[in-house]
Design an enzyme around this catalytic site. Structure first.
Site, PDB file in Angstrom:
ATOM      1  N   SER A 256      -3.513  -0.787  19.261  1.00 43.15           N
ATOM      2  CA  SER A 256      -3.292  -1.251  17.897  1.00 43.15           C
ATOM      3  C   SER A 256      -3.036  -0.067  16.988  1.00 43.15           C
ATOM      4  CB  SER A 256      -4.499  -2.054  17.397  1.00 43.15           C
ATOM      5  OG  SER A 256      -5.449  -1.188  16.813  1.00 43.15           O
ATOM      6  N   LYS A 257      -2.216  -0.331  15.986  1.00 40.39           N
ATOM      7  CA  LYS A 257      -1.854   0.707  15.021  1.00 40.39           C
ATOM      8  C   LYS A 257      -3.083   1.250  14.332  1.00 40.39           C
ATOM      9  CE  LYS A 257       2.517  -0.428  13.036  1.00 40.39           C
ATOM     10  NZ  LYS A 257       3.089  -1.175  11.988  1.00 40.39           N
ATOM     11  N   ARG A 258      -4.000   0.330  14.064  1.00 42.84           N
ATOM     12  CA  ARG A 258      -5.175   0.681  13.289  1.00 42.84           C
ATOM     13  C   ARG A 258      -6.086   1.620  14.082  1.00 42.84           C
ATOM     14  NH1 ARG A 258      -9.530  -2.080  13.134  1.00 42.84           N
ATOM     15  NH2 ARG A 258      -8.581  -3.734  14.343  1.00 42.84           N
ATOM     16  N   LYS A 259      -6.277   1.288  15.363  1.00 44.50           N
ATOM     17  CA  LYS A 259      -7.247   2.046  16.150  1.00 44.50           C
ATOM     18  C   LYS A 259      -6.683   3.270  16.844  1.00 44.50           C
ATOM     19  CE  LYS A 259     -10.271  -0.218  18.760  1.00 44.50           C
ATOM     20  NZ  LYS A 259     -10.709  -1.308  19.643  1.00 44.50           N
TER      21      LYS A 259
END
Ligand code: GLU
Length: 497
Positions: A256-259
């Site tokens: 994920s982009k966030r993680k």
């Protein structure tokens, strides 16, 4: 005659293409190229979800494929005998197939309301059995159904699944998986307006495009029995299936982009990875030639790639390994190719207002190559290494702090080395190396003690190319000026402490 092996990558442009999808595309491409003239790689855009598909996502995906060098033989911009290659432009085909399937009885309109379906689902839950469509609309007479459609009754089209028996998926990666037909139930294949849903459009297209091998993420495995049943109902040839293990982040969770700091190919490109290295690195996420070979050229990947050696279990991306591989690929380039790659990266990713722009342009690529090609794992690391040649000279805080820590020894080293280098007859690399190594003997100090203060003094940085290379590239006057200035500043600081 079409080729023996026809594979496709079929992205849905409903989001940014991430590394997992890029890996699926790569495997399809490698598989087709492995067969040379006998292999065809098709790119098909599955944009049936018009609400969530965007032209920007299509463009982003095409940019990624171009950067990765995954050229397609048929698809957007190239076209081919089975186009168009956007599902949104293939309605006629779906409408015609739906008509055929209704005719043969393998598809039927379903008028069930949301309330009815919710009640069915609640009943299944209460009885603790999996929800399967009850088949309520299966046997509505053809004329009655047509009359209701003509009257504007809301409906969808369902595929009529067999009530009994099993459907076996023979997978080139996973082996056999058996699905009970009774648990599949009559699934929806088209909306009321005739627009197709994924499972249906996918089968119609793979069949019409004469796809021989469906290579895709194993998140699609549960769709495969439905698709096989449709191929059978259509009397179409069933392709071979190869379901790929999921690509996970290094921590084993979904990418994920966030993680994860790098979840897309573009982020790798921006960080200064070469496409050769990314192809190599992605290929190894879930596949290997022999469990030991890591660095591989694209030609070698093409030669050795085989879906039979794809692993079954999910594969985590190892970013450290990817960076290491990139370093290996960059080091293997000729200085000219390295320089061209570096300059192309810099032009693409460092606009004039980027804080690294000046440092990145401090040297031509061909001049930077002998200094940093061995040291840098990515193009992105280069500016920080070569920026020290810029004027006016900048002593970075961190470098100054480290220089201060060298204390009296630092002053002693610089006091010794300045006149020694002033006395050099030339400013060639060999002479500089001999003089600087000689300084260790003169002072009876370890190389680290001698070289560190000189490095901080001449580069003003904590990371830099090799010492004699750095001193050499600055030229006599600038190198000596910097050493004198550092010597004086350090001596003054120590005196006032
Ligand atoms: N459009 C589907 C996806 O993006 C493709 C699945 C398939 O390859 O069959 O997941």
């Amino acid at each position: 005659m079409t080729s023996d092996v026809r594979v496709r990558f079929a992205p849905s442009p409903t989001g940014t293409l991430h590394l997992g999808s890029a890996r699926s595309a790569l495997y399809n491409w490698l598989y087709a190229r492995h067969f040379g003239e006998r292999g065809t790689y098709v790119l098909r855009i599955e944009d049936t979800d018009q609400a969530r598909s965007t032209p920007e996502n299509v463009e982003q995906a095409l940019r990624v494929f171009r950067w990765l060098g995954l050229d397609w033989d048929e698809g957007p911009g190239v076209e081919g005998p089975f186009g168009p290659y956007f599902q949104s432009q293939r309605d006629e085909l779906y409408v015609a197939s739906l008509a055929t399937m209704r005719e043969s009885g393998s598809a039927y309109p379903c008028f069930c309301t949301k309330e009815e379906l919710d009640a069915d689902r609640a009943a299944a839950d209460a009885e603790k059995r999996p929800f399967v469509y009850t088949g309520r609309c299966r046997d509505i007479a053809r004329e009655d159904a047509d009359a209701r459609i003509a009257a504007g009754d809301a409906h969808v089209i369902r595929f009529r699944c067999p009530d009994e028996g099993v459907t076996v998926v023979h997978d080139l990666v996973l082996g056999e998986t058996t699905f009970e037909n009774a648990l599949i139930g009559d699934f929806v294949i088209a909306r009321a307006d005739g627009s197709p849903l994924y499972n249906f459009a996918n089968v119609i297209d793979d069949s019409q495009m004469q796809i021989t091998h469906v290579i895709r993420g194993n998140d699609h495995l549960s769709n495969t029995p439905k698709q096989i049943l449709m191929y059978e109902a259509l009397g179409a040839t069933i392709p071979a299936f190869a379901h790929l293990p999921m690509v996970l982040g290094p921590d084993g969770s979904k990418l994920s982009k966030r993680k994860h700091h790098t979840s897309t190919v573009e982020q790798l490109a921006e960080a200064g990875y070469s496409s050769d290295a990314v192809r190599n690195g992605l290929a190894l996420v879930g596949w290997s030639k022999d469990d030991t070979t890591n660095v591989m050229s694209t030609a070698e990947l093409v030669e050795h790639f085989d879906v039979a050696r794809v692993k079954k279990s999910s594969a985590a991306i190892d970013y450290d390994k990817l960076a290491w591989l990139n370093g290996e690929h960059l080091r293997a380039l000729t200085p000219e190719a390295w320089a061209a790659g570096y300059e192309a990266w810099r032009d693409e990713w460092l606009p004039a207002d980027d804080e690294r722009h000046a440092a990145a342009h401090a040297m031509r690529g061909i001049d930077a190559a002998p200094l940093v090609q061995e040291k840098c794992a990515t193009w992105g690391e280069v500016p920080a290494y070569v920026g020290f040649v810029l004027e006016p000279f900048m002593m970075q805080d961190e470098a100054w702090a480290r220089l201060q820590k060298t204390g009296e020894v630092g002053v002693q080293v610089l006091e010794h080395v300045v006149p020694k280098l002033e006395a050099l007859g030339d400013w060639e690399l060999d002479s500089l190396e001999a003089a600087l190594r000689g300084a260790c003997e003169d002072l009876e100090l370890k190389p680290g003690k001698v070289f560190s203060p000189i490095r901080f003094a001449v580069t003003g940085q904590t990371i830099a190319p090799g010492l004699w290379e750095s001193v050499h590239v600055l030229g006599r006057d600038r190198a000596l000026d910097r050493m004198r200035a550092a010597r004086d500043r350090l001596a003054a600081t120590l005196a006032s402490a």
